[in-house]
Design an enzyme around this catalytic site. Sequence first.
Site, PDB file in Angstrom:
ATOM      1  N   LYS A   1       0.836  -1.208   0.000  1.00  0.00           N
ATOM      2  CA  LYS A   1       0.000   0.000   0.000  1.00  0.00           C
ATOM      3  C   LYS A   1       0.865   1.249   0.000  1.00  0.00           C
ATOM      4  O   LYS A   1       0.601   2.207  -0.731  1.00  0.00           O
ATOM      5  CB  LYS A   1      -0.921   0.003   1.239  1.00  0.00           C
ATOM      6  CG  LYS A   1      -2.076  -0.976   1.103  1.00  0.00           C
ATOM      7  CD  LYS A   1      -2.794  -1.230   2.421  1.00  0.00           C
ATOM      8  CE  LYS A   1      -3.836  -2.334   2.239  1.00  0.00           C
ATOM      9  NZ  LYS A   1      -4.399  -2.814   3.503  1.00  0.00           N
TER      10      LYS A   1
ATOM     11  N   GLN B   1      -5.028  -1.648   9.558  1.00  0.00           N
ATOM     12  CA  GLN B   1      -4.831  -2.987   8.989  1.00  0.00           C
ATOM     13  C   GLN B   1      -5.452  -4.046   9.906  1.00  0.00           C
ATOM     14  O   GLN B   1      -5.142  -4.107  11.095  1.00  0.00           O
ATOM     15  CB  GLN B   1      -3.330  -3.246   8.804  1.00  0.00           C
ATOM     16  CG  GLN B   1      -3.000  -4.562   8.133  1.00  0.00           C
ATOM     17  CD  GLN B   1      -3.413  -4.595   6.664  1.00  0.00           C
ATOM     18  OE1 GLN B   1      -3.281  -3.610   5.938  1.00  0.00           O
ATOM     19  NE2 GLN B   1      -3.953  -5.724   6.230  1.00  0.00           N
TER      20      GLN B   1
ATOM     21  N   ASP C   1     -11.611   2.406   3.959  1.00  0.00           N
ATOM     22  CA  ASP C   1     -11.921   0.980   3.878  1.00  0.00           C
ATOM     23  C   ASP C   1     -13.434   0.748   3.822  1.00  0.00           C
ATOM     24  O   ASP C   1     -13.874  -0.378   3.596  1.00  0.00           O
ATOM     25  CB  ASP C   1     -11.352   0.253   5.120  1.00  0.00           C
ATOM     26  CG  ASP C   1     -10.350  -0.821   4.734  1.00  0.00           C
ATOM     27  OD1 ASP C   1     -10.094  -1.000   3.531  1.00  0.00           O
ATOM     28  OD2 ASP C   1      -9.815  -1.471   5.649  1.00  0.00           O
TER      29      ASP C   1
END
Lengths: 294, 294
Positions: free
Chosen positions: A54, A98, A121
Amino acid sequence: MTARIIDGKVIAADLRAQVAREVERVKRDHGLTPGLAVVLVGNDPASEVYVRSKHTQTQAAGMASFEHKLPADVSQDELLALIGKLNRDPAVHGILVQLPLPKGLETEVVINAIDPAKDVDGLHPHNAGRLAGGQPALAPCTPLGCIILSKTVHGSLEGMNAIVIGRSNLVGRPLVQLLLNENATVTIAHSRSRDLPALTARADLVYAAVGRPEMVKRDWIKPGATVIDVGINRIPTAEGKTKLVGDVAYAEVAEVAGAITPVPGGVGQMTVACLLVNTLRAACAIAGLPKPAV
Amino acid sequence: MTARIIDGKVIAADLRAQVAREVERVKRDHGLTPGLAVVLVGNDPASEVYVRSKHTQTQAAGMASFEHKLPADVSQDELLALIGKLNRDPAVHGILVQLPLPKGLETEVVINAIDPAKDVDGLHPHNAGRLAGGQPALAPCTPLGCIILSKTVHGSLEGMNAIVIGRSNLVGRPLVQLLLNENATVTIAHSRSRDLPALTARADLVYAAVGRPEMVKRDWIKPGATVIDVGINRIPTAEGKTKLVGDVAYAEVAEVAGAITPVPGGVGQMTVACLLVNTLRAACAIAGLPKPAV
């Protein structure tokens, strides 16, 4: 093999290039550099690989990338304090924590602490609720990638019959909402559904997201249908090694489908590219700019 | 006429009686009196009738009922101040703002100001998001009523094929989530769907929520299917008067369906009863008590 192969690698690279062009434009015209903050707690090796990927792709798109690594034994209060700081930081437009988090940290509390405007997200209930209500929202990256892949085959999904197999919060449920937004007719099936092969055989668009290796067979598929395989399953080979397969029996389904995503090299390629799309969109929305061209 | 008629009036009365028994129990055992606050802005005659009906039924169930009537020209700030006060009031467990609001007031801002724990209409994005994520949530009353009616015919909806026609935020979209929670396989269809009669003819459970008078015809229905009609449409009669009809051509569909709700006397009867259910559930959740038996 008759199906057209939907090449996630090429499509994701093209998407990243589009994002990079738009980042260039908002920098030049508005002095805005979209920024993505990734929070990694602990040192799970797989998570470290994702986070590194990422970071690299965010920088390659011309965005600012902020990495925050916390020890596995960080307290929830410390983690929430960091999220609060990122929520207030004007250089940060996207915040990604994460997952999975180490034991002892409450995922739901942590996710709900993220400013919904920066929730790239798409996991905050506020975004899930807006998506479920057909309102503009940051959508989870994997379902977003599924839609983009489908639209490389069909310019419009309007009026098509779609089936989503699997009703997870991360993929199946938000994918239904995105398909409705595209004016598809959507059936959502799952482990309790009866006669799944017959249900699937009626669909023009098949999305498999159950996590069961090669479950979807050739005779489940209407000839010419588009098949998007979200599954990533590691199975043992005859040689004592392992390999990755999807939820679709690729070789046999490719003989009847009109188009199909491979595993690996399909949906999985799209997730980080869609994260960049969401960060760009979040940055424009926070800055009060029109929606970007991607 | 072969279909069993699903009598909303009887079922709603039974539901209200169950709520009253549970209210009696939490009062006696926990000293808790569930309270519902209804906010009516302006003097729309239809809204006044609804609000009066809610007031009467709330009191009949043994709950506290609080009515707040504001003039049509109330400022948004004053309305938000009232909602803030109700959010903090420990005697209030449910807050319902009667819609539609007069012009000049922003419905979304007003709804989003309600404490999600007291949002007994299930309209706050937080509740919509939790519902969409399969988490416990306050669900909108009309879809909740549809599920309760269906379960008077079928003890369990698991594995049944359901179709929801219409994708409104108030009915269609949340109904899909509730049906998924019941483990039904759900198709959501709408104005852009192709070949709606054939799609509908495959369903064991048909939910019509489009607002088009008598759109669903006899040949759309699989013999023996359960038909739940959410539509309430006023149409002119041959005698120059008007009458209420649903989205289903009742007389002809009743000849093939296994069970059907009439209009009026079906789903419409359930809405206020479900509001009482939500208020009871909200009161127990806020007080940290187990979920009530209804």
